[in-house]
Design an enzyme around this catalytic site. Structure first.
Site, mmCIF file in Angstrom:
data_model
loop_
_atom_site.group_PDB
_atom_site.id
_atom_site.type_symbol
_atom_site.label_atom_id
_atom_site.label_comp_id
_atom_site.label_asym_id
_atom_site.label_seq_id
_atom_site.Cartn_x
_atom_site.Cartn_y
_atom_site.Cartn_z
ATOM 1 N N LYS A 260 0.852 -1.196 0.000
ATOM 2 C CA LYS A 260 0.000 0.000 0.000
ATOM 3 C C LYS A 260 0.885 1.242 0.000
ATOM 4 O O LYS A 260 1.758 1.387 0.858
ATOM 5 C CB LYS A 260 -0.844 -0.009 1.272
ATOM 6 C CG LYS A 260 -2.330 0.097 1.056
ATOM 7 C CD LYS A 260 -3.008 -0.072 2.401
ATOM 8 C CE LYS A 260 -4.404 0.426 2.381
ATOM 9 N NZ LYS A 260 -5.000 0.376 3.719
HETATM 10 C C1 E4P Z 1 -8.386 0.657 4.300
HETATM 11 O O1 E4P Z 1 -7.661 0.359 3.407
HETATM 12 C C2 E4P Z 1 -8.326 1.944 5.022
HETATM 13 O O2 E4P Z 1 -7.097 2.094 5.643
HETATM 14 C C3 E4P Z 1 -9.458 2.009 5.996
HETATM 15 O O3 E4P Z 1 -10.631 1.543 5.369
HETATM 16 C C4 E4P Z 1 -9.655 3.356 6.638
HETATM 17 O O4 E4P Z 1 -10.841 3.339 7.382
HETATM 18 P P1 E4P Z 1 -11.200 4.435 8.486
HETATM 19 O O5 E4P Z 1 -11.481 5.724 7.794
HETATM 20 O O6 E4P Z 1 -12.402 3.886 9.182
HETATM 21 O O7 E4P Z 1 -10.001 4.538 9.386
#
Ligand code: E4P
Length: 220
Positions: free
Chosen positions: A83
């Site tokens: 990522k």
């Molecule tokens: C996933 O890849 C993201 O990091 C995650 O969905 C972020 O979610 P949040 O906004 O609830 O922290």
């Protein structure tokens, strides 16, 4: 639409994996830090529970360092998807890693223009953050719809992953919008099962059956 769990917690992953409907996992530095275990070790443990893509995020911020870190993350397990954040350096690193065959999930996407850049860089996945846009009074799901339309216009292969999902409505809307993946906390996945008429109906079926046959199991 693939369902991913948005957690690095092994208990939650075991619970979700047991239902046989979890296709992958997303983590981020916050979620990894919450578990307090060494990063690589935690990713390896996750890979033993869920057989599918596992997003593991770089914490470096310069492209060359992200590329180095990304290569190391990709070596942890074949299912790791690296990522990278949607910054200039992140897009540069995405382009370099993608050319090497490392699959990249470009994260922290908040506009369709950013998503276009990620696809141009060869991203394997783009992660628009729905809930965080809702939090600032923008309809986050519009972003998912716009990205899907843009990618379809040009035949980009990048998968659209609806991230920052907070409710069952988000999941349904992501599916209607044509997102390839929705990642969600276990709490939201659990909520997808629930309907009072399902519980009421099953209760009645079992009562009716037991009234006549006195025992629940059907004999072969
Ligand atoms: C996933 O890849 C993201 O990091 C995650 O969905 C972020 O979610 P949040 O906004 O609830 O922290």
């Amino acid at each position: 639409m693939k369902i991913f769990l948005d957690t690095a917690n092994l208990e939650e992953l075991r619970k979700g994996a047991d239902w046989g409907i979890v296709d992958g996992v997303t983590t981020n530095p916050t979620l990894i830090a919450k578990e307090g275990k060494p990063f690589a070790e935690q990713i390896r443990r996750i890979s033993e529970i869920v057989k599918g893509d596992i997003s593991a995020e770089v914490v470096e911020t310069q492209a060359d360092r992200m590329v180095q870190e990304g290569r190391e993350l990709a070596r942890i397990h074949p299912n790791v998807v690296v990522k990278c954040p949607l910054t200039r350096e992140g897009v540069k690193a995405t382009s370099a890693l993608s050319k090497e065959g490392v699959r990249v999930n470009v994260t922290l996407c908040f506009t369709p223009a950013q998503a276009l850049l990620a696809a141009k860089a060869g991203a394997y996945i783009i992660s628009p953050f729905v809930g965080r846009l809702d939090d600032i009074a923008y309809t986050g799901m519009d972003l998912v719809r716009q990205i899907v339309a843009i990618y379809n216009n040009y035949g980009f292969k990048t998968q659209v992953l609806a991230a920052s999902i907070r409710s069952p409505v988000h999941v349904v809307e992501a599916a209607l919008a044509g997102a390839h993946i929705a990642t969600m906390p276990l709490k939201v996945l659990e909520m997808l099962f629930n309907h009072p008429l399902t519980d009421k109906g099953l209760d009645q079926f079992l009562k009716d059956y037991q009234k006549v046959f006195h025992e629940a199991p059907v004999e072969g």
